[in-house]
Design a protein around this motif. Sequence first.
Motif, PDB file in Angstrom:
ATOM      1  N   VAL A  20     -51.762 -37.146 -56.376  1.00  0.00           N
ATOM      2  CA  VAL A  20     -50.724 -36.120 -56.281  1.00  0.00           C
ATOM      3  C   VAL A  20     -50.069 -36.157 -54.906  1.00  0.00           C
ATOM      4  O   VAL A  20     -48.840 -36.130 -54.778  1.00  0.00           O
ATOM      5  CB  VAL A  20     -51.314 -34.709 -56.564  1.00  0.00           C
ATOM      6  CG1 VAL A  20     -50.280 -33.619 -56.270  1.00  0.00           C
ATOM      7  CG2 VAL A  20     -51.782 -34.616 -57.999  1.00  0.00           C
ATOM      8  N   ARG A  21     -50.898 -36.234 -53.872  1.00  0.00           N
ATOM      9  CA  ARG A  21     -50.356 -36.265 -52.510  1.00  0.00           C
ATOM     10  C   ARG A  21     -49.479 -37.500 -52.297  1.00  0.00           C
ATOM     11  O   ARG A  21     -48.396 -37.409 -51.704  1.00  0.00           O
ATOM     12  CB  ARG A  21     -51.496 -36.247 -51.492  1.00  0.00           C
ATOM     13  CG  ARG A  21     -51.033 -36.246 -50.039  1.00  0.00           C
ATOM     14  CD  ARG A  21     -52.208 -36.243 -49.098  1.00  0.00           C
ATOM     15  NE  ARG A  21     -52.905 -34.979 -49.123  1.00  0.00           N
ATOM     16  CZ  ARG A  21     -52.537 -33.917 -48.415  1.00  0.00           C
ATOM     17  NH1 ARG A  21     -51.459 -33.977 -47.647  1.00  0.00           N
ATOM     18  NH2 ARG A  21     -53.227 -32.807 -48.474  1.00  0.00           N
ATOM     19  N   ALA A  22     -49.919 -38.643 -52.793  1.00  0.00           N
ATOM     20  CA  ALA A  22     -49.149 -39.882 -52.626  1.00  0.00           C
ATOM     21  C   ALA A  22     -47.802 -39.786 -53.346  1.00  0.00           C
ATOM     22  O   ALA A  22     -46.774 -40.247 -52.827  1.00  0.00           O
ATOM     23  CB  ALA A  22     -49.949 -41.068 -53.153  1.00  0.00           C
ATOM     24  N   SER A  23     -47.797 -39.185 -54.526  1.00  0.00           N
ATOM     25  CA  SER A  23     -46.538 -39.048 -55.265  1.00  0.00           C
ATOM     26  C   SER A  23     -45.569 -38.124 -54.525  1.00  0.00           C
ATOM     27  O   SER A  23     -44.354 -38.364 -54.526  1.00  0.00           O
ATOM     28  CB  SER A  23     -46.805 -38.517 -56.676  1.00  0.00           C
ATOM     29  OG  SER A  23     -47.274 -37.177 -56.653  1.00  0.00           O
ATOM     30  N   ILE A  24     -46.103 -37.095 -53.884  1.00  0.00           N
ATOM     31  CA  ILE A  24     -45.262 -36.172 -53.108  1.00  0.00           C
ATOM     32  C   ILE A  24     -44.664 -36.888 -51.895  1.00  0.00           C
ATOM     33  O   ILE A  24     -43.467 -36.780 -51.631  1.00  0.00           O
ATOM     34  CB  ILE A  24     -46.085 -34.946 -52.664  1.00  0.00           C
ATOM     35  CG1 ILE A  24     -46.441 -34.084 -53.878  1.00  0.00           C
ATOM     36  CG2 ILE A  24     -45.320 -34.116 -51.627  1.00  0.00           C
ATOM     37  CD1 ILE A  24     -47.506 -33.043 -53.596  1.00  0.00           C
ATOM     38  N   GLU A  25     -45.493 -37.622 -51.179  1.00  0.00           N
ATOM     39  CA  GLU A  25     -45.016 -38.326 -49.983  1.00  0.00           C
ATOM     40  C   GLU A  25     -43.929 -39.338 -50.362  1.00  0.00           C
ATOM     41  O   GLU A  25     -42.908 -39.462 -49.670  1.00  0.00           O
ATOM     42  CB  GLU A  25     -46.176 -39.038 -49.282  1.00  0.00           C
ATOM     43  CG  GLU A  25     -47.297 -38.135 -48.793  1.00  0.00           C
ATOM     44  CD  GLU A  25     -46.865 -37.169 -47.698  1.00  0.00           C
ATOM     45  OE1 GLU A  25     -45.769 -37.344 -47.123  1.00  0.00           O
ATOM     46  OE2 GLU A  25     -47.625 -36.225 -47.419  1.00  0.00           O
ATOM     47  N   LYS A  26     -44.148 -40.049 -51.459  1.00  0.00           N
ATOM     48  CA  LYS A  26     -43.185 -41.058 -51.907  1.00  0.00           C
ATOM     49  C   LYS A  26     -41.864 -40.401 -52.306  1.00  0.00           C
ATOM     50  O   LYS A  26     -40.777 -40.878 -51.931  1.00  0.00           O
ATOM     51  CB  LYS A  26     -43.765 -41.838 -53.084  1.00  0.00           C
ATOM     52  CG  LYS A  26     -42.853 -42.938 -53.643  1.00  0.00           C
ATOM     53  CD  LYS A  26     -43.581 -43.735 -54.720  1.00  0.00           C
ATOM     54  CE  LYS A  26     -42.718 -44.874 -55.246  1.00  0.00           C
ATOM     55  NZ  LYS A  26     -41.539 -44.375 -56.007  1.00  0.00           N
ATOM     56  N   ARG A  27     -41.948 -39.299 -53.029  1.00  0.00           N
ATOM     57  CA  ARG A  27     -40.729 -38.640 -53.494  1.00  0.00           C
ATOM     58  C   ARG A  27     -39.967 -38.012 -52.338  1.00  0.00           C
ATOM     59  O   ARG A  27     -38.723 -38.073 -52.298  1.00  0.00           O
ATOM     60  CB  ARG A  27     -41.080 -37.581 -54.539  1.00  0.00           C
ATOM     61  CG  ARG A  27     -39.859 -36.932 -55.197  1.00  0.00           C
ATOM     62  CD  ARG A  27     -39.002 -37.953 -55.888  1.00  0.00           C
ATOM     63  NE  ARG A  27     -37.875 -37.332 -56.599  1.00  0.00           N
ATOM     64  CZ  ARG A  27     -36.672 -37.862 -56.685  1.00  0.00           C
ATOM     65  NH1 ARG A  27     -36.427 -39.061 -56.144  1.00  0.00           N
ATOM     66  NH2 ARG A  27     -35.709 -37.260 -57.336  1.00  0.00           N
ATOM     67  N   LEU A  28     -40.673 -37.401 -51.394  1.00  0.00           N
ATOM     68  CA  LEU A  28     -40.003 -36.833 -50.225  1.00  0.00           C
ATOM     69  C   LEU A  28     -39.274 -37.926 -49.443  1.00  0.00           C
ATOM     70  O   LEU A  28     -38.149 -37.718 -48.965  1.00  0.00           O
ATOM     71  CB  LEU A  28     -41.019 -36.132 -49.316  1.00  0.00           C
ATOM     72  CG  LEU A  28     -41.555 -34.784 -49.786  1.00  0.00           C
ATOM     73  CD1 LEU A  28     -42.689 -34.320 -48.870  1.00  0.00           C
ATOM     74  CD2 LEU A  28     -40.446 -33.732 -49.826  1.00  0.00           C
ATOM     75  N   ASP A  29     -39.905 -39.073 -49.314  1.00  0.00           N
ATOM     76  CA  ASP A  29     -39.281 -40.194 -48.618  1.00  0.00           C
ATOM     77  C   ASP A  29     -38.008 -40.633 -49.334  1.00  0.00           C
ATOM     78  O   ASP A  29     -36.998 -40.959 -48.701  1.00  0.00           O
ATOM     79  CB  ASP A  29     -40.278 -41.353 -48.529  1.00  0.00           C
ATOM     80  CG  ASP A  29     -39.729 -42.524 -47.734  1.00  0.00           C
ATOM     81  OD1 ASP A  29     -39.537 -42.372 -46.509  1.00  0.00           O
ATOM     82  OD2 ASP A  29     -39.463 -43.581 -48.337  1.00  0.00           O
ATOM     83  N   ARG A  56     -49.232 -30.216 -47.348  1.00  0.00           N
ATOM     84  CA  ARG A  56     -48.512 -30.292 -48.632  1.00  0.00           C
ATOM     85  C   ARG A  56     -49.091 -29.278 -49.626  1.00  0.00           C
ATOM     86  O   ARG A  56     -49.134 -29.515 -50.844  1.00  0.00           O
ATOM     87  CB  ARG A  56     -48.579 -31.694 -49.235  1.00  0.00           C
ATOM     88  CG  ARG A  56     -48.120 -32.809 -48.310  1.00  0.00           C
ATOM     89  CD  ARG A  56     -46.686 -32.659 -47.852  1.00  0.00           C
ATOM     90  NE  ARG A  56     -46.254 -33.791 -47.037  1.00  0.00           N
ATOM     91  CZ  ARG A  56     -45.493 -33.692 -45.964  1.00  0.00           C
ATOM     92  NH1 ARG A  56     -45.078 -32.492 -45.549  1.00  0.00           N
ATOM     93  NH2 ARG A  56     -45.129 -34.769 -45.283  1.00  0.00           N
ATOM     94  N   LEU A  57     -49.540 -28.155 -49.101  1.00  0.00           N
ATOM     95  CA  LEU A  57     -50.159 -27.121 -49.922  1.00  0.00           C
ATOM     96  C   LEU A  57     -49.263 -26.666 -51.061  1.00  0.00           C
ATOM     97  O   LEU A  57     -49.686 -26.586 -52.222  1.00  0.00           O
ATOM     98  CB  LEU A  57     -50.529 -25.926 -49.027  1.00  0.00           C
ATOM     99  CG  LEU A  57     -50.879 -24.603 -49.704  1.00  0.00           C
ATOM    100  CD1 LEU A  57     -52.119 -24.770 -50.567  1.00  0.00           C
ATOM    101  CD2 LEU A  57     -51.088 -23.511 -48.662  1.00  0.00           C
TER     102      LEU A  57
END
Length: 301
Positions: A20-29, A56-57
């Motif tokens: 989940v965290r990785a998907s958030i970081e990728k999408r924000l980028d 990323r809470l």
Amino acid sequence: MTMDSGAIVNVGFTERLAQVRASIEKRLDELLSESPNERDLVALAMRESTLAPGKRLRPILLILIAEGLGHEGTCALDLGCAVELIHAASLVLDDMPCMDNASLRRGRPTVHLKFGEDVAILTAVALLSRAFGVIASIRELSPAIRIQLVELAANAVGVQGLVRGQLQDLRDGQHPRSPEQIALTNNLKTGVLFGAIVDMAWLISNSEERVRSILQRFAIELGQAFQLYDDLCDSCPDSGKDQGKDLGKSTFVSTYGVEKVREQLFTHISNAERNLRQVFNDADMIAGFMAMVFKKATIPA
């Protein structure tokens, strides 16, 4: 190799949270793509303020709740990232000299110190604009749902949400306040956005109305817990931000002391989890994530 059931749960929890965290970081980028113009300071500051390492809470919570309610697809990811953009904008403004006058955020120099106050203000505006644009462009959702989501975000940010909470903290926080007044400010500063998060997850999941009210109670308890936790960390050297910014403010810590506030923090966390378990048959994923967020509070002072 043998492994007990607890270890299996922990491995699954860790792997899912990492995904989940990785998907958030990728999408924000992706949402904050690099500008080809190296002199585009606003674009650089938007990336700097948002992509700096953080908990990323808010986006994680939105995604996990939506999943728990049966939602499938990428809508929750985009909504979570939009909320993270709003949160990043609020931090840029909070740190300004006319507000908290902070020099450190997430272990890095604050935006106004690195890029200038003019760029910081424009960055906050641009982040908010980007957030609303992301919500409005989620094509998998009907126009009616998108309108409701935009309204939720606008209300959370506006004069009955983050803006009002920040003003109360700046103006009223310098004077003695009742516990009710402090709790109201804390809810506006933190709880209102959590309330918008659970409402967003509920809206895209097409869940029952009763679920919405329970999740709102969860959000209120979580917001109070998070603000108490933030106040307790004000003097922590490893918080990634300036220490002692609450000195002279009327907070629960200054009014009741650290131990009393720690007790109240755990009460709010317990209440939040109880509400969670009224909604989800298996709330361990979200409860486990909450435990990670508040882990430092369990360490003896």
